[in-house]
Design a protein around this motif. Sequence first.
Motif, PDB file in Angstrom:
ATOM      1  N   THR A  42      70.215  24.137 -41.165  1.00 25.45           N
ATOM      2  CA  THR A  42      69.203  23.466 -40.339  1.00 25.45           C
ATOM      3  C   THR A  42      68.715  24.373 -39.217  1.00 25.45           C
ATOM      4  O   THR A  42      67.884  23.964 -38.413  1.00 25.45           O
ATOM      5  CB  THR A  42      69.764  22.166 -39.724  1.00 25.45           C
ATOM      6  OG1 THR A  42      70.907  22.485 -38.939  1.00 25.45           O
ATOM      7  CG2 THR A  42      70.106  21.149 -40.798  1.00 25.45           C
ATOM      8  N   GLN A  43      69.194  25.599 -39.171  1.00 27.07           N
ATOM      9  CA  GLN A  43      68.817  26.551 -38.123  1.00 27.07           C
ATOM     10  C   GLN A  43      67.459  27.177 -38.446  1.00 27.07           C
ATOM     11  O   GLN A  43      67.353  28.372 -38.749  1.00 27.07           O
ATOM     12  CB  GLN A  43      69.899  27.612 -37.965  1.00 27.07           C
ATOM     13  CG  GLN A  43      71.272  27.053 -37.658  1.00 27.07           C
ATOM     14  CD  GLN A  43      71.289  26.319 -36.332  1.00 27.07           C
ATOM     15  OE1 GLN A  43      70.783  26.817 -35.337  1.00 27.07           O
ATOM     16  NE2 GLN A  43      71.861  25.140 -36.330  1.00 27.07           N
ATOM     17  N   THR A  56      61.220  20.504 -45.935  1.00 25.03           N
ATOM     18  CA  THR A  56      60.902  19.533 -44.890  1.00 25.03           C
ATOM     19  C   THR A  56      60.840  18.125 -45.466  1.00 25.03           C
ATOM     20  O   THR A  56      60.703  17.940 -46.682  1.00 25.03           O
ATOM     21  CB  THR A  56      59.547  19.841 -44.207  1.00 25.03           C
ATOM     22  OG1 THR A  56      58.486  19.544 -45.121  1.00 25.03           O
ATOM     23  CG2 THR A  56      59.471  21.287 -43.753  1.00 25.03           C
ATOM     24  N   SER A  57      60.902  17.165 -44.586  1.00 21.12           N
ATOM     25  CA  SER A  57      60.824  15.762 -45.007  1.00 21.12           C
ATOM     26  C   SER A  57      59.461  15.434 -45.608  1.00 21.12           C
ATOM     27  O   SER A  57      59.296  14.382 -46.217  1.00 21.12           O
ATOM     28  CB  SER A  57      61.127  14.842 -43.824  1.00 21.12           C
ATOM     29  OG  SER A  57      60.223  15.106 -42.762  1.00 21.12           O
ATOM     30  N   TYR A  62      62.081  15.891 -51.261  1.00 25.53           N
ATOM     31  CA  TYR A  62      63.027  15.788 -50.145  1.00 25.53           C
ATOM     32  C   TYR A  62      63.893  14.528 -50.219  1.00 25.53           C
ATOM     33  O   TYR A  62      65.108  14.625 -50.031  1.00 25.53           O
ATOM     34  CB  TYR A  62      62.281  15.841 -48.807  1.00 25.53           C
ATOM     35  CG  TYR A  62      63.183  15.812 -47.601  1.00 25.53           C
ATOM     36  CD1 TYR A  62      63.747  16.976 -47.109  1.00 25.53           C
ATOM     37  CD2 TYR A  62      63.481  14.620 -46.946  1.00 25.53           C
ATOM     38  CE1 TYR A  62      64.578  16.962 -46.000  1.00 25.53           C
ATOM     39  CE2 TYR A  62      64.309  14.596 -45.846  1.00 25.53           C
ATOM     40  CZ  TYR A  62      64.848  15.761 -45.381  1.00 25.53           C
ATOM     41  OH  TYR A  62      65.678  15.745 -44.297  1.00 25.53           O
ATOM     42  N   LEU A  67      69.519  15.752 -48.103  1.00 23.10           N
ATOM     43  CA  LEU A  67      69.495  16.383 -46.777  1.00 23.10           C
ATOM     44  C   LEU A  67      69.085  15.368 -45.735  1.00 23.10           C
ATOM     45  O   LEU A  67      68.377  14.400 -46.022  1.00 23.10           O
ATOM     46  CB  LEU A  67      68.519  17.567 -46.786  1.00 23.10           C
ATOM     47  CG  LEU A  67      68.851  18.689 -47.763  1.00 23.10           C
ATOM     48  CD1 LEU A  67      67.729  19.707 -47.808  1.00 23.10           C
ATOM     49  CD2 LEU A  67      70.159  19.343 -47.379  1.00 23.10           C
ATOM     50  N   VAL A  68      69.527  15.587 -44.488  1.00 21.45           N
ATOM     51  CA  VAL A  68      69.226  14.635 -43.420  1.00 21.45           C
ATOM     52  C   VAL A  68      68.256  15.203 -42.390  1.00 21.45           C
ATOM     53  O   VAL A  68      67.813  14.478 -41.495  1.00 21.45           O
ATOM     54  CB  VAL A  68      70.518  14.151 -42.705  1.00 21.45           C
ATOM     55  CG1 VAL A  68      71.384  13.363 -43.674  1.00 21.45           C
ATOM     56  CG2 VAL A  68      71.290  15.327 -42.127  1.00 21.45           C
ATOM     57  N   SER A  69      67.910  16.498 -42.507  1.00 15.41           N
ATOM     58  CA  SER A  69      66.915  17.077 -41.605  1.00 15.41           C
ATOM     59  C   SER A  69      66.287  18.292 -42.264  1.00 15.41           C
ATOM     60  O   SER A  69      66.796  18.807 -43.277  1.00 15.41           O
ATOM     61  CB  SER A  69      67.532  17.459 -40.264  1.00 15.41           C
ATOM     62  OG  SER A  69      68.551  18.413 -40.423  1.00 15.41           O
ATOM     63  N   ASP A  70      65.159  18.745 -41.718  1.00 13.50           N
ATOM     64  CA  ASP A  70      64.491  19.925 -42.238  1.00 13.50           C
ATOM     65  C   ASP A  70      65.497  21.077 -42.289  1.00 13.50           C
ATOM     66  O   ASP A  70      66.345  21.226 -41.409  1.00 13.50           O
ATOM     67  CB  ASP A  70      63.313  20.290 -41.362  1.00 13.50           C
ATOM     68  CG  ASP A  70      62.194  19.258 -41.406  1.00 13.50           C
ATOM     69  OD1 ASP A  70      62.290  18.300 -42.201  1.00 13.50           O
ATOM     70  OD2 ASP A  70      61.236  19.409 -40.649  1.00 13.50           O
ATOM     71  N   SER A  71      65.404  21.890 -43.330  1.00 10.69           N
ATOM     72  CA  SER A  71      66.422  22.918 -43.575  1.00 10.69           C
ATOM     73  C   SER A  71      65.810  24.169 -44.179  1.00 10.69           C
ATOM     74  O   SER A  71      64.681  24.158 -44.664  1.00 10.69           O
ATOM     75  CB  SER A  71      67.476  22.383 -44.539  1.00 10.69           C
ATOM     76  OG  SER A  71      68.106  21.237 -44.035  1.00 10.69           O
TER      77      SER A  71
END
Length: 73
Positions: A42-43, A56-57, A62, A67-71
Amino acid sequence: MKEGDVILTPMPQADGRVKNRPAIFLREMLPFRDALVCGISTQIHQLAPGLDEVITSQDDDYPGSGLVSDSLI
């Protein structure tokens, strides 16, 4: 596991600890059945243009990724 699955796998951290981190299963490498994986982070600020892919969401696939956040891949 099948190619493209998002999995959790133990990854060494900079501080020496090992933590479960998400990765994409790319393929099984024969004949020893080794797994070829690519880490997910996620960095986003660590993006290497021309190398990393941003997930991305807003991407169509996605929701099924887990996944729970953009990665980054």
